[in-house]
Design an enzyme around this catalytic site. Structure first.
Site, PDB file in Angstrom:
ATOM      1  N   TYR A  19       0.842  -1.204   0.000  1.00 18.91           N
ATOM      2  CA  TYR A  19       0.000   0.000   0.000  1.00 18.91           C
ATOM      3  C   TYR A  19       0.877   1.253   0.000  1.00 18.91           C
ATOM      4  O   TYR A  19       0.960   1.968  -0.965  1.00 18.91           O
ATOM      5  CB  TYR A  19      -0.944  -0.017   1.201  1.00 18.91           C
ATOM      6  CG  TYR A  19      -1.947   1.115   1.188  1.00 18.91           C
ATOM      7  CD1 TYR A  19      -3.077   1.042   0.376  1.00 18.91           C
ATOM      8  CD2 TYR A  19      -1.765   2.251   1.977  1.00 18.91           C
ATOM      9  CE1 TYR A  19      -4.001   2.076   0.348  1.00 18.91           C
ATOM     10  CE2 TYR A  19      -2.694   3.287   1.956  1.00 18.91           C
ATOM     11  CZ  TYR A  19      -3.800   3.198   1.142  1.00 18.91           C
ATOM     12  OH  TYR A  19      -4.710   4.231   1.115  1.00 18.91           O
ATOM     13  N   SER A  66      -6.630   0.795  -4.234  1.00 21.82           N
ATOM     14  CA  SER A  66      -6.749   2.229  -3.998  1.00 21.82           C
ATOM     15  C   SER A  66      -5.390   2.885  -4.208  1.00 21.82           C
ATOM     16  O   SER A  66      -4.844   2.861  -5.314  1.00 21.82           O
ATOM     17  CB  SER A  66      -7.319   2.485  -2.609  1.00 21.82           C
ATOM     18  OG  SER A  66      -7.755   3.811  -2.469  1.00 21.82           O
ATOM     19  N   ASP A  93     -18.137   3.081  -7.290  1.00 17.89           N
ATOM     20  CA  ASP A  93     -17.018   3.571  -6.491  1.00 17.89           C
ATOM     21  C   ASP A  93     -16.989   5.095  -6.577  1.00 17.89           C
ATOM     22  O   ASP A  93     -16.565   5.661  -7.582  1.00 17.89           O
ATOM     23  CB  ASP A  93     -15.699   2.984  -6.999  1.00 17.89           C
ATOM     24  CG  ASP A  93     -14.535   3.282  -6.059  1.00 17.89           C
ATOM     25  OD1 ASP A  93     -14.705   4.150  -5.171  1.00 17.89           O
ATOM     26  OD2 ASP A  93     -13.472   2.659  -6.207  1.00 17.89           O
ATOM     27  N   HIS A 129     -16.002   1.115  -3.394  1.00 20.24           N
ATOM     28  CA  HIS A 129     -14.567   1.054  -3.155  1.00 20.24           C
ATOM     29  C   HIS A 129     -14.167  -0.193  -2.367  1.00 20.24           C
ATOM     30  O   HIS A 129     -12.985  -0.527  -2.307  1.00 20.24           O
ATOM     31  CB  HIS A 129     -14.124   2.313  -2.399  1.00 20.24           C
ATOM     32  CG  HIS A 129     -12.670   2.612  -2.527  1.00 20.24           C
ATOM     33  ND1 HIS A 129     -12.049   2.803  -3.747  1.00 20.24           N
ATOM     34  CD2 HIS A 129     -11.688   2.747  -1.589  1.00 20.24           C
ATOM     35  CE1 HIS A 129     -10.760   3.048  -3.557  1.00 20.24           C
ATOM     36  NE2 HIS A 129     -10.515   3.016  -2.262  1.00 20.24           N
TER      37      HIS A 129
END
Length: 712
Positions: free
Chosen positions: A483, A563, A646, A681
């Site tokens: 991430y 994301s 989303d 999302h």
């Protein structure tokens, strides 16, 4: 299995279908119209041929047609993958166990969520007393035939008479608030709309505080940028139109405001932010006074402040002010000017959160991305280490001053969350809910290693494998996840899809990249804005390390992230396409030059920078996935995933990126996009959709890394 022949054969099978007849060759994707949009930004001409794909799929027929054709193309390919059936059944089996959420005690009632196994949405139960008979209060599974309407948040009033809860439809960030009478189970007529990014706080038993945005214009609910976040008070039995503005900053419509209240009902605490950075202003509202004028507690948007609890005029906060790894302080509102003093100083480990239970403080620390807890007095003294069950993540420890009872959860890569009840005074801990699984956690090895990034920085990673795979000592197909952003720490936790990959014989690796919150403010700063390339270098170095150490083979590495992690996967795929066999960017931020124009995107400038400022533009232009596709190089197999609802990272990011990689000359491996319907999302996604998506992603990565699944 994973070679060009497989891809060509798959397409040949598809071509036999009437819907695809005469349409497919080896990489003959559905047609995508290329527009002629070209903009000059800071002297550079930027082509954006797929600008039209930013339009809302609900409003634009051409976009809807493109989505339908891409979905049919991708679905037909994924459904014929030989590993898919195994993964679908394995993930379904790994999800089919009774699981509970942390209980919340109000008065003498205990509220908690429970899923019997494969329910699309968890149900909400209440017990009158800890040993009382469970009573079903809310069943979201009855709200929509497709299971895509979810119970997203809830909080009982102090005495447990009412339950305030929020409804999420189709994965959207928008919420609708309702109130339920706990004794009768009746839903009251109160309904609050256009709530987003809101905490919920009761004021007595007659009303509550919440945050919302103005109602969006026609057709703009899922696209337009969000401004003018406002805190309101709603009194039960009145229409939303009569709700009272409690805190608003019309002179700064870009500010965000969340609100919570102390357990004794004395203070409402408004936390204001500008972007995603943990830099807050704090205002306090005396709820015992008729005059609810906000009072400044902390100004300046300089540091993080997280309310722990309040008693009378004293408030406890976790803060990184003068403490990059955070400390605990107390602020006294009893004088005209708030006075602060330190209760627990900064330690070597990161202080993640704290709670007051009974007459003690429970401090939750993180050391090298794993949890441990410490119990101290309200004065910060008499520290006592609280033992947890190995490498994992502990959460919870919520409670009330004067009440020694608390609940906490513990989970790890090989252990689903278990819920425990603890008496803080006696130290007695008893299980509240422990899942029964069809595998032995001891069959799996969890290893933490530190590897050197490009600049020599030591970065931690967790490696999870079956113990027999470790003993064999041979490289195996490996899934690397990362991430690296927004001060978010990735810690050990259970995932059915990851466990399915591990049980199939693969290795799962979690890299704790810079940009996250694993080591405090400095670690975050080292991976954002002008330092964002460090995140990509950390991830690339992780892949190189896994190959050099024989964890995975030269062509056995798959990467995945969602994301900001989707941005990560897109960026490193462009920078090192030779390193990876498969790449799955999920709901990613792929157009870094326009991310701030949609919904919540404007908040992300704290991590990414401002596209309309030249210095920032020069940085993000260099790594924007959409703008840096390496035409002419062989790419790994790519499966882009997004969802039509989303409204956090709008699907146009993924639409444009997928169109661009399909148009470019990137070799013979497939470059596909999977588009979920009635999903957003990620939060609120029904179990059925989770299983389908997991099976698609895992089988795609298995196909192109050579992971052979076991026999049924």
């Amino acid at each position: 299995m994973r070679n060009i022949l497989r891809w060509t054969t798959a397409l040949s099978v598809l071509a036999a279908s009437p819907a695809f007849a005469n349409e497919l060759t080896d990489t003959n994707y559905p047609d995508t119209r290329r527009g002629d949009v070209v903009e000059t930004l800071f002297g550079e001409k930027i082509a954006d041929p797929y600008r039209w794909l930013e339009n809302d799929v609900r409003e634009d027929k051409e976009v809807a047609d493109w989505v339908a054709r891409q979905s049919a193309f991708t679905d037909s390919y994924l459904k014929q993958l030989p590993q898919r059936g195994w993964f679908e059944e394995k993930v379904r089996g790994l999800l089919d166990f009774e699981r509970f959420g942390l209980p919340d005690k109000a008065g003498k009632r205990y509220f908690y969520t429970r899923n019997s196994g494969l329910l699309n949405q968890s149900q909400l139960f209440v017990r009158d007393g800890l040993d009382g008979e469970p009573r079903l209060l809310i069943d979201p599974n009855t709200w929509a035939s497709d299971g895509a309407t979810a119970l997203s948040g809830w909080t009982p009033s102090k005495e447990g008479s009412y339950l305030l809860y929020s409804v999420q439809d189709g994965g959207s960030d928008w919420r609708i608030l309702h109130v339920l009478d706990v004794a009768t189970g009746k839903v009251l007529e109160d309904e609050i709309r256009w709530v987003k990014f809101s905490d919920l706080a009761w004021v007595g038993e007659k009303g509550f505080l919440y945050s919302r945005y103005p109602a969006p214009g026609e057709g703009e609910a899922f696209q337009s940028a969000n401004y003018d976040h406002t805190v309101y008070y709603h009194e039960l039995g009145t229409p939303q139109s009569q709700d009272v503005v409690v805190y608003r900053t019309p002179e700064h419509p870009e500010y965000n405001h969340s609100v919570t209240a102390t357990q004794d009902g004395h203070w409402a605490i408004v936390t204001s932010s500008i972007g995603t950075d943990a830099r807050f202003e704090i205002h306090a509202i005396d709820l015992t006074s008729k005059d609810w004028t906000p009072r400044v507690v902390v100004g300046g948007f300089d540091d993080a402040w997280e309310l722990v609890e309040g008693m009378g005029d004293k408030l406890w906060f976790v803060t990184n002010k003068d403490a990059p790894r955070k400390r605990l302080v107390q602020i006294d509102l009893g004088s005209k000017t708030p006075k602060m003093h330190e209760v627990v100083p900064q330690a070597e480990d990161i202080l993640e959160r704290a709670g007051i239970v009974g007459n003690r403080l429970v401090l939750n620390y993180m050391r090298d991305a794993a949890s441990h807890a410490v119990i101290v007095g309200l004065d910060g003294k008499s520290a006592q280490e609280f033992s947890l069950s190995g490498i994992g993540t502990a959460s919870g420890f919520h409670g009330k001053p004067g009440d020694p009872e608390t609940f906490y959860s513990f989970t790890s890569f090989n252990r689903p969350p278990s819920i425990f009840r603890m008496n803080i005074e006696t130290g007695e801990t008893t299980p509240f809910a422990e899942p029964e699984m069809d595998f032995d956690p001891e069959d799996f090895a969890i290893e933490q290693r530190f590897y050197a990034s490009k600049d020599g920085t030591k970065v931690p990673m967790f490696i999870v494998r079956r113990k027999d795979v470790v003993a064999a000592g041979k490289p195996v197909p490996t899934l690397l996840y990362g991430y690296g952003g927004f001060d978010i720490a990735l810690t050990p936790g259970f995932s059915a899809s990851r466990m399915a990959w591990i049980q199939a014989g693969g290795a799962y690796v979690l890299a704790n990249l810079r940009g996250g919150g694993e080591y405090g403010r400095a670690w975050h700063d080292a991976g954002r804005r002008e330092n964002k390339q460090n995140v990509f270098d950390d991830f690339i170095a992780a892949g190189e390390y896994l190959k050099a150490q024989g964890i995975t083979s030269e062509d056995g590495l798959a990467i995945n992230g969602g994301s900001n992690g989707g941005l990560l996967v897109g960026a490193v795929t462009n920078q090192r396409p030779d390193l990876f066999a498969a790449a799955v960017p999920q709901v990613g931020v792929m157009d870094m030059l326009r991310f701030d124009r949609f919904t919540a995107g404007r908040y992300w400038v704290d991590d990414f920078g401002y596209p309309d400022k030249e210095a920032d533009f020069r940085i993000i232009r260099r790594y924007s996935p959409y703008h840096n596709i390496a035409d002419g190089q062989d790419y790994p197999a790519v499966l882009v995933t997004t969802a039509d609802t989303d409204d956090r990272v709008v699907p146009g990011h993924s639409f444009k990126y997928a169109a661009a990689i399909q148009h470019a000359d990137l070799g013979d491996k497939p470059h596909l996009i999977r588009i979920e319907t009635r999903a957003g999302h990620g939060s609120g996604k029904p179990t059925d959709k989770v299983i389908e998506e997991s099976a698609d992603i895992l089988s795609f990565m298995a196909e192109w890394t050579g992971l052979e699944v076991p026999e049924f």
